[in-house]
Design a protein around this motif. Structure first.
Motif, PDB file in Angstrom:
ATOM      1  N   GLU A   1      66.186 -27.391  -8.002  1.00 37.67           N
ATOM      2  CA  GLU A   1      66.284 -28.685  -7.382  1.00 37.67           C
ATOM      3  C   GLU A   1      65.482 -29.606  -8.320  1.00 37.67           C
ATOM      4  N   GLY A   2      66.214 -30.974  -8.268  1.00 34.56           N
ATOM      5  CA  GLY A   2      65.237 -32.005  -8.756  1.00 34.56           C
ATOM      6  C   GLY A   2      65.093 -33.285  -7.790  1.00 34.56           C
ATOM      7  N   PRO A   3      64.389 -34.278  -8.100  1.00 31.83           N
ATOM      8  CA  PRO A   3      64.408 -35.424  -7.377  1.00 31.83           C
ATOM      9  C   PRO A   3      65.594 -36.338  -7.624  1.00 31.83           C
ATOM     10  N   ARG A   4      65.704 -37.004  -6.376  1.00 31.32           N
ATOM     11  CA  ARG A   4      66.954 -38.044  -6.207  1.00 31.32           C
ATOM     12  C   ARG A   4      66.637 -39.366  -7.376  1.00 31.32           C
ATOM     13  N   VAL A   5      65.437 -39.699  -6.954  1.00 24.64           N
ATOM     14  CA  VAL A   5      64.805 -40.943  -7.573  1.00 24.64           C
ATOM     15  C   VAL A   5      64.489 -40.347  -8.988  1.00 24.64           C
ATOM     16  N   GLU A   6      65.065 -40.660 -10.312  1.00 23.11           N
ATOM     17  CA  GLU A   6      64.920 -40.149 -11.440  1.00 23.11           C
ATOM     18  C   GLU A   6      64.408 -41.221 -12.354  1.00 23.11           C
ATOM     19  N   THR A   7      63.839 -40.788 -13.526  1.00 25.23           N
ATOM     20  CA  THR A   7      63.537 -41.795 -14.499  1.00 25.23           C
ATOM     21  C   THR A   7      64.760 -41.932 -15.472  1.00 25.23           C
ATOM     22  N   ASP A   8      64.865 -42.986 -16.306  1.00 30.52           N
ATOM     23  CA  ASP A   8      65.849 -43.156 -16.979  1.00 30.52           C
ATOM     24  C   ASP A   8      65.960 -41.904 -17.976  1.00 30.52           C
ATOM     25  N   TRP A   9      64.966 -41.465 -18.599  1.00 29.91           N
ATOM     26  CA  TRP A   9      64.857 -40.509 -19.416  1.00 29.91           C
ATOM     27  C   TRP A   9      65.532 -38.922 -18.986  1.00 29.91           C
ATOM     28  N   TYR A  10      65.362 -38.803 -17.889  1.00 30.55           N
ATOM     29  CA  TYR A  10      65.972 -37.500 -17.378  1.00 30.55           C
ATOM     30  C   TYR A  10      67.291 -37.922 -16.899  1.00 30.55           C
ATOM     31  N   ASN A  11      67.610 -38.862 -16.571  1.00 31.51           N
ATOM     32  CA  ASN A  11      69.230 -39.230 -16.095  1.00 31.51           C
ATOM     33  C   ASN A  11      69.890 -39.207 -17.419  1.00 31.51           C
ATOM     34  N   PHE A  12      69.500 -39.815 -18.383  1.00 34.67           N
ATOM     35  CA  PHE A  12      70.349 -40.393 -19.337  1.00 34.67           C
ATOM     36  C   PHE A  12      69.777 -39.982 -21.092  1.00 34.67           C
ATOM     37  N   ASP A  13      68.763 -40.424 -21.401  1.00 35.10           N
ATOM     38  CA  ASP A  13      68.067 -40.148 -22.634  1.00 35.10           C
ATOM     39  C   ASP A  13      68.053 -38.683 -22.996  1.00 35.10           C
ATOM     40  N   ALA A  14      67.525 -37.771 -22.263  1.00 32.78           N
ATOM     41  CA  ALA A  14      67.449 -36.581 -22.492  1.00 32.78           C
ATOM     42  C   ALA A  14      68.806 -35.741 -22.407  1.00 32.78           C
ATOM     43  N   LEU A  15      69.782 -36.153 -21.705  1.00 30.68           N
ATOM     44  CA  LEU A  15      71.222 -35.779 -21.910  1.00 30.68           C
ATOM     45  C   LEU A  15      72.051 -36.219 -22.693  1.00 30.68           C
ATOM     46  N   ASN A  16      71.388 -37.099 -23.932  1.00 31.76           N
ATOM     47  CA  ASN A  16      71.928 -37.508 -25.118  1.00 31.76           C
ATOM     48  C   ASN A  16      72.856 -38.697 -24.827  1.00 31.76           C
ATOM     49  N   ILE A  17      72.413 -39.569 -23.781  1.00 29.78           N
ATOM     50  CA  ILE A  17      73.188 -40.661 -23.500  1.00 29.78           C
ATOM     51  C   ILE A  17      71.971 -41.789 -23.679  1.00 29.78           C
ATOM     52  N   PRO A  18      71.988 -42.482 -25.194  1.00 29.12           N
ATOM     53  CA  PRO A  18      71.110 -43.411 -25.499  1.00 29.12           C
ATOM     54  C   PRO A  18      71.200 -44.923 -24.823  1.00 29.12           C
ATOM     55  N   SER A  19      70.422 -45.545 -25.011  1.00 25.70           N
ATOM     56  CA  SER A  19      70.269 -47.051 -24.103  1.00 25.70           C
ATOM     57  C   SER A  19      71.793 -47.563 -24.242  1.00 25.70           C
ATOM     58  N   HIS A  20      72.430 -47.777 -25.376  1.00 21.55           N
ATOM     59  CA  HIS A  20      73.653 -48.790 -25.353  1.00 21.55           C
ATOM     60  C   HIS A  20      74.979 -48.009 -25.322  1.00 21.55           C
ATOM     61  N   HIS A  21      74.782 -46.545 -24.742  1.00 22.34           N
ATOM     62  CA  HIS A  21      75.976 -45.866 -24.784  1.00 22.34           C
ATOM     63  C   HIS A  21      76.613 -46.118 -23.487  1.00 22.34           C
ATOM     64  N   PRO A  22      78.374 -46.216 -23.834  1.00 24.71           N
ATOM     65  CA  PRO A  22      79.223 -46.831 -22.713  1.00 24.71           C
ATOM     66  C   PRO A  22      78.959 -45.940 -21.261  1.00 24.71           C
ATOM     67  N   ALA A  23      78.591 -44.865 -21.638  1.00 20.51           N
ATOM     68  CA  ALA A  23      78.440 -43.988 -20.384  1.00 20.51           C
ATOM     69  C   ALA A  23      77.647 -44.447 -19.221  1.00 20.51           C
ATOM     70  N   ARG A  24      76.594 -45.023 -19.849  1.00 20.85           N
ATOM     71  CA  ARG A  24      75.604 -45.614 -18.992  1.00 20.85           C
ATOM     72  C   ARG A  24      76.235 -46.651 -17.947  1.00 20.85           C
ATOM     73  N   ALA A  25      76.970 -47.633 -18.527  1.00 22.48           N
ATOM     74  CA  ALA A  25      77.895 -48.545 -17.695  1.00 22.48           C
ATOM     75  C   ALA A  25      78.762 -47.870 -17.064  1.00 22.48           C
ATOM     76  N   GLU A  26      79.554 -46.878 -17.382  1.00 22.29           N
ATOM     77  CA  GLU A  26      80.338 -46.125 -16.552  1.00 22.29           C
ATOM     78  C   GLU A  26      79.955 -45.460 -15.302  1.00 22.29           C
ATOM     79  N   MET A  27      78.758 -45.202 -15.272  1.00 20.14           N
ATOM     80  CA  MET A  27      78.034 -44.263 -14.087  1.00 20.14           C
ATOM     81  C   MET A  27      77.689 -45.189 -13.028  1.00 20.14           C
ATOM     82  N   ASP A  28      77.956 -46.723 -12.946  1.00 19.02           N
ATOM     83  CA  ASP A  28      77.800 -47.568 -11.758  1.00 19.02           C
ATOM     84  C   ASP A  28      76.344 -47.231 -11.360  1.00 19.02           C
ATOM     85  N   THR A  29      75.324 -47.340 -12.083  1.00 21.62           N
ATOM     86  CA  THR A  29      73.801 -46.834 -11.662  1.00 21.62           C
ATOM     87  C   THR A  29      73.173 -47.874 -10.956  1.00 21.62           C
ATOM     88  N   PHE A  30      72.518 -47.367  -9.930  1.00 21.83           N
ATOM     89  CA  PHE A  30      71.673 -47.953  -9.024  1.00 21.83           C
ATOM     90  C   PHE A  30      70.334 -47.863  -9.759  1.00 21.83           C
TER      91      PHE A  30
END
Ligand code: PHE
Length: 357
Positions: free
Chosen positions: A126-155
């Motif tokens: 298990e992991g936390p529901r409130v995550e850092t940007d890094w675990y949710n995106f960067d570490a998963l190879n989704i850098p800052s301006h990657h379109p996947a970030r926008a597609e995720m409708d992030t809160f």
């Protein structure tokens, strides 16, 4: 001496609560209390006078102290008696009927999924529901301006105005638990990670909070073939059918390479889903071989290890198996719905007794 005695014993007697009692104690025995001041005068007396007055004052002091503590006990008793009088309970009354609780279908399905994968030696992470940007995106190879970030409708969880650190996010998928698990255990890995995730979306098939289960297996020679077998085993057991046909469709996720979305063969007869037969395909998950950059982010050497990952919607497979037409109903807390779709606490899923009976 006698006057002092009468005065304080009487004051103690009529003190109505602990505060009043404490005031009497201070007036008599406090630093500037009357009895204390008298005791200080002993120093100026002649030795003969002191021999009489000393013991007498001491007796008076002790008498007042014990009168106060006796009174204190009496006050406590009366408080208790008051409570006992006002809080009495008629144990002969019949008990009130309460609605029986049920196990929510999502909890049930989560348990089903866990028991199926446990049978293939996967443990739960298990992991936390409130995550850092890094675990949710960067570490998963989704850098800052990657379109996947926008597609995720992030809160995003914005910080105060002068705090310029990156905001936390409500995790948009369970994939960050991949990274946390790699960090915690190193390779080899064999886990599933069920849990709530969040995206700003709302209609008949989307709610802003929903559930996923992530799968991650890392070893020295795992391939897409192992992924396919594991998923087939899972689908057969979960939908309780002997044969299923899976279709792997080439797809793209930043954190897997190659990536595939997986469909199962099915039919819809009068709105009734049948898995394993028919001419329709139903998408149930995303998957692929873990991207080397993701292994690296998790502290695992991609030259020595490789593996597969998948992510599946728990609510979605719950809807399919138990015929729930509208996802939103899962989260309405409507008692009639919960009674209809809920499970009894004794329906603990396990493979030998049957998953959903
Ligand atoms: N995280 C992806 C999603 O939420 C699913 C996925 C997980 C895809 C793991 C590939 C591998 O859509």
């Amino acid at each position: 001496m006698e006057n002092l005695r009468n005065k304080y014993i009487q004051a103690i007697d009529i003190a109505g609560d602990e505060n009043a009692l404490e005031a009497v104690r201070l007036a008599a025995l406090g630093k500037k209390g009357e009895v204390s001041l008298k005791m200080r005068e002993l120093g100026q007396m002649s030795p003969e006078e002191r021999q009489v007055a000393g013991p007498a004052l001491n007796d008076l002091k002790n008498e007042i102290i014990s009168a106060i503590s006796a009174k204190k006990e009496a006050l406590e008793d009366s408080v208790l008696n008051e409570r006992l009088k006002s809080e009495w309970l008629d144990v002969t009354l019949p008990s009130r009927e309460r609605p029986a609780g049920t196990i929510h279908p999502i909890s049930q399905v989560t348990e089903e999924v866990i028991s199926i994968f446990a049978n293939m030696d996967f443990s739960v992470a298990e992991g936390p529901r409130v995550e850092t940007d890094w675990y949710n995106f960067d570490a998963l190879n989704i850098p800052s301006h990657h379109p996947a970030r926008a597609e995720m409708d992030t809160f995003y969880m914005y910080r105060s105005e002068n705090d310029d650190r990156a905001p936390h996010v409500l995790r948009t998928h369970t994939s960050p638990v991949q990274i946390r698990t790699m960090e915690n255990t190193g390779a080899p890995v064999r886990v599933i990670c069920p849990g709530g995730v969040y995206r700003a979306d709302y209609d008949q098939t989307h709610t802003p909070m929903f559930h996923q289960v992530e799968g991650l297996a890392i070893d020295q020679s795992l391939s897409m073939a192992n992924l396919k077998w594991v998923l087939e085993e899972f689908v057969k057991t979960y939908f309780e059918v002997n044969d299923v046909e899976l279709r792997f469709r080439a797809s793209h996720f930043p954190f897997t390479e190659p990536s595939a979305e997986v469909d199962i063969r099915c039919s819809w007869d009068n709105g009734q889903l049948k898995v394993g037969e028919g001419d329709d395909w139903l998408e149930i998950l995303g998957s692929g071989m873990v991207h080397p950059k993701v292994l690296q982010a998790g502290g695992i050497d991609p030259n020595l290890w490789q593996g597969f990952a998948f992510g599946m919607g728990i609510d979605r497979i719950a809807m399919l198996k138990y015929g729930v037409p509208d996802l939103r109903a899962f989260f309405d807390s409507d008692l009639r719905w919960l009674r209809h779709y809920g499970f009894t606490a004794l329906d603990q899923p396990n493979l030998h007794a049957g998953l959903s009976r």
